[in-house]
Design an enzyme around this catalytic site. Structure first.
Site, PDB file in Angstrom:
ATOM      1  N   TYR A  66       0.837  -1.206   0.000  1.00 36.18           N
ATOM      2  CA  TYR A  66       0.000   0.000   0.000  1.00 36.18           C
ATOM      3  C   TYR A  66       0.878   1.266   0.000  1.00 36.18           C
ATOM      4  O   TYR A  66       0.616   2.219  -0.727  1.00 36.18           O
ATOM      5  CB  TYR A  66      -0.883  -0.082   1.249  1.00 36.18           C
ATOM      6  CG  TYR A  66      -1.852   1.036   1.490  1.00 36.18           C
ATOM      7  CD1 TYR A  66      -3.018   1.144   0.740  1.00 36.18           C
ATOM      8  CD2 TYR A  66      -1.637   1.950   2.521  1.00 36.18           C
ATOM      9  CE1 TYR A  66      -3.934   2.160   1.008  1.00 36.18           C
ATOM     10  CE2 TYR A  66      -2.540   2.955   2.791  1.00 36.18           C
ATOM     11  CZ  TYR A  66      -3.691   3.057   2.035  1.00 36.18           C
ATOM     12  OH  TYR A  66      -4.593   4.060   2.305  1.00 36.18           O
ATOM     13  N   LYS A  69       0.872   4.172  -2.793  1.00 41.62           N
ATOM     14  CA  LYS A  69       0.506   5.533  -2.407  1.00 41.62           C
ATOM     15  C   LYS A  69       1.608   6.535  -2.738  1.00 41.62           C
ATOM     16  O   LYS A  69       1.322   7.683  -3.053  1.00 41.62           O
ATOM     17  CB  LYS A  69       0.156   5.568  -0.908  1.00 41.62           C
ATOM     18  CG  LYS A  69      -1.194   4.909  -0.584  1.00 41.62           C
ATOM     19  CD  LYS A  69      -2.315   5.454  -1.452  1.00 41.62           C
ATOM     20  CE  LYS A  69      -3.700   5.230  -0.900  1.00 41.62           C
ATOM     21  NZ  LYS A  69      -4.751   5.690  -1.845  1.00 41.62           N
TER      22      LYS A  69
HETATM   23  P1  NAI Z   1     -13.586   3.138   2.265  1.00 36.14           P
HETATM   24  O1  NAI Z   1     -13.305   1.680   2.252  1.00 36.14           O
HETATM   25  O2  NAI Z   1     -14.589   3.641   3.245  1.00 36.14           O
HETATM   26  O3  NAI Z   1     -14.000   3.626   0.823  1.00 36.14           O
HETATM   27  C1  NAI Z   1     -13.321   3.224  -0.323  1.00 36.14           C
HETATM   28  C2  NAI Z   1     -14.330   2.929  -1.405  1.00 36.14           C
HETATM   29  O4  NAI Z   1     -13.625   2.563  -2.597  1.00 36.14           O
HETATM   30  C3  NAI Z   1     -15.247   1.752  -1.065  1.00 36.14           C
HETATM   31  O5  NAI Z   1     -16.600   2.172  -1.145  1.00 36.14           O
HETATM   32  C4  NAI Z   1     -14.902   0.702  -2.108  1.00 36.14           C
HETATM   33  O6  NAI Z   1     -16.014  -0.070  -2.532  1.00 36.14           O
HETATM   34  C5  NAI Z   1     -14.356   1.543  -3.241  1.00 36.14           C
HETATM   35  N1  NAI Z   1     -13.479   0.770  -4.117  1.00 36.14           N
HETATM   36  C6  NAI Z   1     -12.532  -0.125  -3.750  1.00 36.14           C
HETATM   37  N2  NAI Z   1     -11.929  -0.639  -4.835  1.00 36.14           N
HETATM   38  C7  NAI Z   1     -12.502  -0.061  -5.913  1.00 36.14           C
HETATM   39  C8  NAI Z   1     -12.286  -0.162  -7.309  1.00 36.14           C
HETATM   40  N3  NAI Z   1     -11.367  -1.015  -7.815  1.00 36.14           N
HETATM   41  N4  NAI Z   1     -13.034   0.607  -8.137  1.00 36.14           N
HETATM   42  C9  NAI Z   1     -13.977   1.449  -7.642  1.00 36.14           C
HETATM   43  N5  NAI Z   1     -14.222   1.570  -6.318  1.00 36.14           N
HETATM   44  C10 NAI Z   1     -13.497   0.836  -5.469  1.00 36.14           C
HETATM   45  O7  NAI Z   1     -12.166   3.847   2.484  1.00 36.14           O
HETATM   46  P2  NAI Z   1     -11.740   5.360   2.834  1.00 36.14           P
HETATM   47  O8  NAI Z   1     -11.071   5.339   4.159  1.00 36.14           O
HETATM   48  O9  NAI Z   1     -12.852   6.292   2.603  1.00 36.14           O
HETATM   49  O10 NAI Z   1     -10.563   5.569   1.778  1.00 36.14           O
HETATM   50  C11 NAI Z   1     -10.657   6.403   0.654  1.00 36.14           C
HETATM   51  C12 NAI Z   1      -9.258   6.623   0.110  1.00 36.14           C
HETATM   52  O11 NAI Z   1      -8.458   7.309   1.066  1.00 36.14           O
HETATM   53  C13 NAI Z   1      -8.504   5.350  -0.230  1.00 36.14           C
HETATM   54  O12 NAI Z   1      -7.728   5.558  -1.388  1.00 36.14           O
HETATM   55  C14 NAI Z   1      -7.609   5.154   0.958  1.00 36.14           C
HETATM   56  O13 NAI Z   1      -6.463   4.373   0.640  1.00 36.14           O
HETATM   57  C15 NAI Z   1      -7.263   6.589   1.281  1.00 36.14           C
HETATM   58  N6  NAI Z   1      -6.799   6.808   2.633  1.00 36.14           N
HETATM   59  C16 NAI Z   1      -7.654   6.690   3.681  1.00 36.14           C
HETATM   60  C17 NAI Z   1      -7.191   6.935   4.957  1.00 36.14           C
HETATM   61  C18 NAI Z   1      -8.094   6.906   6.115  1.00 36.14           C
HETATM   62  O14 NAI Z   1      -7.623   7.279   7.210  1.00 36.14           O
HETATM   63  N7  NAI Z   1      -9.345   6.521   5.980  1.00 36.14           N
HETATM   64  C19 NAI Z   1      -5.791   7.233   5.225  1.00 36.14           C
HETATM   65  C20 NAI Z   1      -4.987   7.404   4.044  1.00 36.14           C
HETATM   66  C21 NAI Z   1      -5.491   7.172   2.809  1.00 36.14           C
END
Ligand code: NAI
Length: 319
Positions: free
Chosen positions: A163, A167
């Site tokens: 990851y 990133k």
């Molecule tokens: P989340 O799991 O709540 O939302 C991510 C969404 O992306 C999900 O609804 C999922 O179905 C969708 N998804 C996954 N693979 C997919 C694909 N191949 N095509 C289309 N949709 C897809 O996660 P969150 O926390 O809202 O994360 C959003 C972004 O922020 C991610 O890129 C994550 O890596 C990044 N991030 C989040 C952090 C956090 O503290 N929550 C920290 C650092 C980065």
């Protein structure tokens, strides 16, 4: 000053069925944008798929009087997501590359599948979606792109090597597309969020988790995507109602040889190491030109020292 509106703008938010993406999509919808709510609807490790997540957010935006359409493709097929924007709303102005999954394992235990899937979703997905919109951005001389990095990439985090690599990959992508997009008013920035979501529910302590609402980050992303925001090529960390800019810095460094005709020895490197790694006067390199310029300066300095030494003056190579 006037409110920040997105009337007439078409915005894609990937992974908008939950967490941060949902929060972004809702604010764009409230502020007049036509929103493509993309979500594959699978599990947090990349398994399965469903239309439910995207549909629910589309319904939420529409129920508040906004305009939205669902798209269920994986970001790996980002061109299909852009096609949905063009077919439904006739243009594309903003892409928020947000979709993400985790496959956390200690480095030794990462399988090829764990590696490939993470690179595909985060890095290739960002490439595919953004590249599909690029000709449209160039033609209309306007575009805004967000890529999503992570503190795990910037600083490292045990168990997240795959990851972290993906990133930081999007940071490199952002650095270059910000340069390539500049002349066509295409701005690209990195958001580094920390938010309470299903990706972090078992990682963050409960009291901290409660203070990390995605809604506190969404306005930062929305501002970066507005036509009046001049920021580009930047890394913006945001969480808990706070935001800050982050960048790489480089030490002043040290020459590693006294004369231009000398080789560099490992011992000379060792003896200069304190100076090489002294970050007390570290500075940001604004561009690859500036970074390379410092190397030309190093060559010139070595030449000058060679000349001084040839003139019989003492050369001080102490670190
Ligand atoms: P989340 O799991 O709540 O939302 C991510 C969404 O992306 C999900 O609804 C999922 O179905 C969708 N998804 C996954 N693979 C997919 C694909 N191949 N095509 C289309 N949709 C897809 O996660 P969150 O926390 O809202 O994360 C959003 C972004 O922020 C991610 O890129 C994550 O890596 C990044 N991030 C989040 C952090 C956090 O503290 N929550 C920290 C650092 C980065």
């Amino acid at each position: 000053m006037a409110d920040l509106r997105f009337d007439g703008r078409v915005v894609i938010v990937t992974g908008a069925g939950a967490g941060l993406g949902r929060a972004y999509a809702l604010v764009f919808g409230e502020r007049g944008a036509s929103v493509v709510v993309n979500d594959l609807g699978g599990g947090r490790h990349g398994e399965g798929k469903s239309s439910k997540a995207a549909d629910a957010v589309v319904e939420e935006i529409r129920s508040k009087g906004g305009k939205a359409v669902a798209n269920y493709d994986s970001v790996v097929d980002g061109d299909k997501i852009v096609q949905t924007a063009l077919d439904t709303f006739g243009r594309i102005d903003v892409i928020v590359n947000n979709a993400g999954i985790l496959r956390d394992k200690s480095f030794a235990r990462i399988s090829n599948d764990d590696w490939d899937l993470i690179q595909d979703v985060h890095l290739k997905g960002t490439f595919k979606t953004t590249q599909a919109a690029w000709p449209h951005f160039r033609k209309q001389n306007y575009g805004r792109v967000i890529v999503t990095a992570s503190n795990s990439g910037l600083y490292g985090n045990f168990g997240q090597a795959n990851y972290s690599a993906a990133k930081m990959g999007v940071v490199g992508l952002n650095n270059t597309i910000a340069i390539e997009g500049r002349k066509n008013n295409i701005h690209c920035n990195v958001i580094v969020p920390t938010a309470a979501s299903r990706l972090t529910e078992d990682i963050l302590p409960p009291d901290v988790f409660a203070q990390l609402k995605p809604e506190l980050i969404a306005p930062v992303v929305v501002w970066l995507c507005h036509e009046s925001c001049g920021e580009t090529g930047s890394i913006i960390e945001a969480a808990a109602g706070w935001a800050g800019k982050c960048h790489l810095v480089r030490s002043t460094g040290s020459l590693l040889r006294a004369r231009i005709d000398e080789i560099v020895t490992p011992e000379a490197v060792r003896d200069s190491w304190d100076k090489v790694t002294d970050m007390s006067s570290a500075v940001r390199m604004e561009s690859i030109g500036e970074a390379s310029g410092a190397l030309i300066t190093a060559i010139e300095e070595t030449r000058e020292k060679s000349q001084s030494s040839a003139d019989g003056k003492r050369v001080d190579m102490r670190p």
